[in-house]
Design a protein around this motif. Sequence first.
Motif, PDB file in Angstrom:
ATOM      1  N   UNK A   4       0.831  -1.200   0.000  1.00 57.26           N
ATOM      2  CA  UNK A   4       0.000   0.000   0.000  1.00 57.26           C
ATOM      3  C   UNK A   4       0.868   1.253   0.000  1.00 57.26           C
ATOM      4  N   UNK A   5       0.424   2.263  -0.764  1.00 54.87           N
ATOM      5  CA  UNK A   5       1.141   3.530  -0.846  1.00 54.87           C
ATOM      6  C   UNK A   5       0.502   4.547   0.093  1.00 54.87           C
ATOM      7  N   UNK A   6       1.079   5.752   0.116  1.00 51.27           N
ATOM      8  CA  UNK A   6       0.536   6.815   0.952  1.00 51.27           C
ATOM      9  C   UNK A   6      -0.898   7.169   0.588  1.00 51.27           C
ATOM     10  N   UNK A   7      -1.199   7.185  -0.725  1.00 50.14           N
ATOM     11  CA  UNK A   7      -2.556   7.486  -1.169  1.00 50.14           C
ATOM     12  C   UNK A   7      -3.541   6.420  -0.672  1.00 50.14           C
ATOM     13  N   UNK A   8      -3.120   5.171  -0.742  1.00 51.99           N
ATOM     14  CA  UNK A   8      -3.981   4.083  -0.270  1.00 51.99           C
ATOM     15  C   UNK A   8      -4.281   4.234   1.218  1.00 51.99           C
ATOM     16  N   UNK A   9      -3.227   4.518   1.997  1.00 53.35           N
ATOM     17  CA  UNK A   9      -3.419   4.676   3.441  1.00 53.35           C
ATOM     18  C   UNK A   9      -4.300   5.876   3.760  1.00 53.35           C
ATOM     19  N   UNK A  10      -4.181   6.940   2.977  1.00 58.50           N
ATOM     20  CA  UNK A  10      -5.021   8.120   3.195  1.00 58.50           C
ATOM     21  C   UNK A  10      -6.499   7.776   2.993  1.00 58.50           C
ATOM     22  N   UNK A  11      -6.788   6.996   1.950  1.00 62.55           N
ATOM     23  CA  UNK A  11      -8.177   6.590   1.680  1.00 62.55           C
ATOM     24  C   UNK A  11      -8.699   5.704   2.802  1.00 62.55           C
ATOM     25  N   UNK A  12      -7.870   4.772   3.277  1.00 59.23           N
ATOM     26  CA  UNK A  12      -8.276   3.882   4.369  1.00 59.23           C
ATOM     27  C   UNK A  12      -8.538   4.680   5.640  1.00 59.23           C
ATOM     28  N   UNK A  13      -7.664   5.661   5.945  1.00 52.20           N
ATOM     29  CA  UNK A  13      -7.855   6.508   7.122  1.00 52.20           C
ATOM     30  C   UNK A  13      -9.152   7.299   7.016  1.00 52.20           C
ATOM     31  N   UNK A  14      -9.418   7.834   5.819  1.00 53.55           N
ATOM     32  CA  UNK A  14     -10.655   8.590   5.600  1.00 53.55           C
ATOM     33  C   UNK A  14     -11.877   7.702   5.839  1.00 53.55           C
ATOM     34  N   UNK A  15     -11.788   6.468   5.399  1.00 54.90           N
ATOM     35  CA  UNK A  15     -12.886   5.518   5.597  1.00 54.90           C
ATOM     36  C   UNK A  15     -13.140   5.280   7.086  1.00 54.90           C
ATOM     37  N   UNK A  16     -12.064   5.088   7.846  1.00 50.20           N
ATOM     38  CA  UNK A  16     -12.221   4.848   9.278  1.00 50.20           C
ATOM     39  C   UNK A  16     -12.785   6.071   9.999  1.00 50.20           C
ATOM     40  N   UNK A  17     -12.423   7.255   9.532  1.00 52.27           N
ATOM     41  CA  UNK A  17     -12.983   8.466  10.138  1.00 52.27           C
ATOM     42  C   UNK A  17     -14.488   8.548   9.897  1.00 52.27           C
ATOM     43  N   UNK A 192     -20.829   0.224   4.822  1.00 53.74           N
ATOM     44  CA  UNK A 192     -19.894  -0.832   4.461  1.00 53.74           C
ATOM     45  C   UNK A 192     -20.409  -1.690   3.311  1.00 53.74           C
ATOM     46  N   UNK A 193     -21.726  -1.818   3.208  1.00 57.50           N
ATOM     47  CA  UNK A 193     -22.314  -2.581   2.106  1.00 57.50           C
ATOM     48  C   UNK A 193     -21.864  -2.034   0.766  1.00 57.50           C
ATOM     49  N   UNK A 194     -21.959  -0.729   0.606  1.00 59.32           N
ATOM     50  CA  UNK A 194     -21.621  -0.116  -0.677  1.00 59.32           C
ATOM     51  C   UNK A 194     -20.111  -0.079  -0.904  1.00 59.32           C
ATOM     52  N   UNK A 195     -19.348   0.061   0.176  1.00 59.58           N
ATOM     53  CA  UNK A 195     -17.892   0.012   0.043  1.00 59.58           C
ATOM     54  C   UNK A 195     -17.459  -1.373  -0.437  1.00 59.58           C
ATOM     55  N   UNK A 368      -9.176  -2.109  -0.231  1.00 64.81           N
ATOM     56  CA  UNK A 368      -8.718  -2.554   1.091  1.00 64.81           C
ATOM     57  C   UNK A 368      -9.693  -2.079   2.160  1.00 64.81           C
ATOM     58  N   UNK A 369     -10.211  -0.873   1.991  1.00 66.06           N
ATOM     59  CA  UNK A 369     -11.239  -0.384   2.919  1.00 66.06           C
ATOM     60  C   UNK A 369     -12.452  -1.317   2.880  1.00 66.06           C
ATOM     61  N   UNK A 370     -12.789  -1.809   1.683  1.00 68.03           N
ATOM     62  CA  UNK A 370     -13.880  -2.757   1.554  1.00 68.03           C
ATOM     63  C   UNK A 370     -13.586  -4.072   2.246  1.00 68.03           C
ATOM     64  N   UNK A 371     -12.319  -4.526   2.139  1.00 65.85           N
ATOM     65  CA  UNK A 371     -11.915  -5.753   2.830  1.00 65.85           C
ATOM     66  C   UNK A 371     -12.068  -5.597   4.342  1.00 65.85           C
ATOM     67  N   UNK A 372     -11.586  -4.478   4.843  1.00 66.44           N
ATOM     68  CA  UNK A 372     -11.690  -4.226   6.279  1.00 66.44           C
ATOM     69  C   UNK A 372     -13.152  -4.081   6.704  1.00 66.44           C
ATOM     70  N   UNK A 373     -13.968  -3.486   5.821  1.00 69.69           N
ATOM     71  CA  UNK A 373     -15.400  -3.324   6.124  1.00 69.69           C
ATOM     72  C   UNK A 373     -16.061  -4.682   6.294  1.00 69.69           C
TER      73      UNK A 373
END
Length: 584
Positions: A4-17, A192-195, A368-373
């Motif tokens: 995962x790159x910085x952009x990927x982690x930023x998207x994942x962090x945004x999802x958790x927020x 999470x359904x839509x993610x 990845x956000x979808x996987x975690x969801x």
Amino acid sequence: MNYLTGWDWAIILFYFLIIAGISVWAVKKKNKTSAEDYFLAGRHLSWFIIGASIFASNIGSEHLVGLAGSGATDGVALAHYELHAWCLLVLGWVMVPFYMRSKVFTMPEFLEKRFSPKARTVLSIISLIAYVLTKIAVGIYAGGIVFRALLPEVHFLGMDTFWIGSVLLIVLTGIYTIVGGLRAVVYTETLQTFVKIIGALMVTYFGLKALGGWDRLKEICGSEMFNLWKPVVPAGVHGTWAPVHEAGRVAWYFNDKYPWPGMLLCAPIIGLWYWCTDQYIVQRVLGAPNEKEARRGSIFSGFLKLLPVFLFIIPGMICFALAKSGTIPSIQHELFDVHGHLIRDRAQAAFPLLVMHVLPIGVRGIVVAGLLAALMSALAGVFNASSSLFTMDFYSRLRPKATQAQLVWVGRVATVVMVIIGLLWIPVIQGGRGLYDYLQGIQAYLAPPIFVVFFFGIFMKRLNGAGCLATLLTGFAMGLFRLAVDTPVKLMGTSYTEGSFLWIVNNIFFQYYSLLITLVCILVFVIVSYATRKPDYAKIGGLTFSTLTEEDRKASRLTWSIRDVVLSVLLIAIIIAIYTYFTG
């Protein structure tokens, strides 16, 4: 490996927020000290929220790891379980009226009203044990596999990537479940359904693009992997009634390649148990304000349930095809040994492997956000269901004068305990060899007695509490016996003497054994009930078809329209079309 790159982690962090924000909002709504609000979201859930939440709860670790992995190893064989969307129609049209009419919090509570307090206690105990051994265990195991595939190997406080990811996942999920109850769970699950859907669609799209399209997938996988209906015995093998398992000759009931009789007869039993009687799923329906919203939520979730065939099984097959064709060498090295044989255990990581190898930067973060969801929603659902069972089926009965605030507090403590048990279970999951297949069989062994007592219980008013209790105990005993026989083989690699009784039991395909349990349970239920005193029909009014009043029937009829009927027929038509297409 493309980490995962910085952009990927930023998207994942945004999802958790966003998840955190929804949880806080849900906590602030309504009365937080009400048991009904904490466990059933105040019975104010709309059909859209109910349907999305049911889907999100179902699409968890067993899909990310198991279903995609089965696509890589066995093709569309397990799509039968996903095509059980029709079971949700049974939930909405058959079971929902009884559940809504009874105003229960839990499924064991419904059994108490229909049969006896003892039946409630037995089902509650078995359900709690099953949740720890199956849903929580599989969730943690899958979480470790996903994190190991997504992240480089790191060590922290003596833990590797598997442990770190599993601990973070279960703790974070436990926090918002403990604080917000079912309301926080269902609203986060709606997002999470839509993610999940968007993420899985992206994996399918980019996977097919990397492979060369749908026709290329069919060419590499072959007709066998595209056939839902597997033969009773594999091609080129002689089937026999004799209990033998040797080259070129095998007992037909030993064939574990998901033969069509097992899928046709056993899989629906598991489906009806899971979708219509399991607290984990039905709790969302119980949160509806009325029968109309509950039914429409069930129908909506039925349409969503068709998606996993294309969102998880097909990506698993794509991963297999990319590896087999050598299109992506790194996936080939991961899934195949030096002799060109597929490594089934490694195929369990098919979905996260696709995520890391075929998705572009940024898109990878969304998926990845979808996987975690998926992992979080499955764990959140079982945490809430478990706390509901413990609080309403045990604590509230021991302390009938407990206040609403005390019930909510106990529910939160019960969730904390489930989180701790889940953490303690991690070493067992990590050390178990072939544990996922072992866990798959647990549902087949535990479902039959529950299916029998619920469905036969509403269709036959003569069946009584004594018969129900005998059925539950007999069915669970048979299931636990099979688990006791299977466990040493699955976890420690031991084997029984060929031809011995235990060897035969261990080799019988789990779906056939599940059918045996079902038949025995039906016989026990009927024989014991008719051999003992008939129930007081006045006390079970509205809980069986034969004891419904005219007012009950009229009230239920007012809750559905022609639109509900048309959508239900459309869903069945789509299921038939999918069955027709996947015939090799």
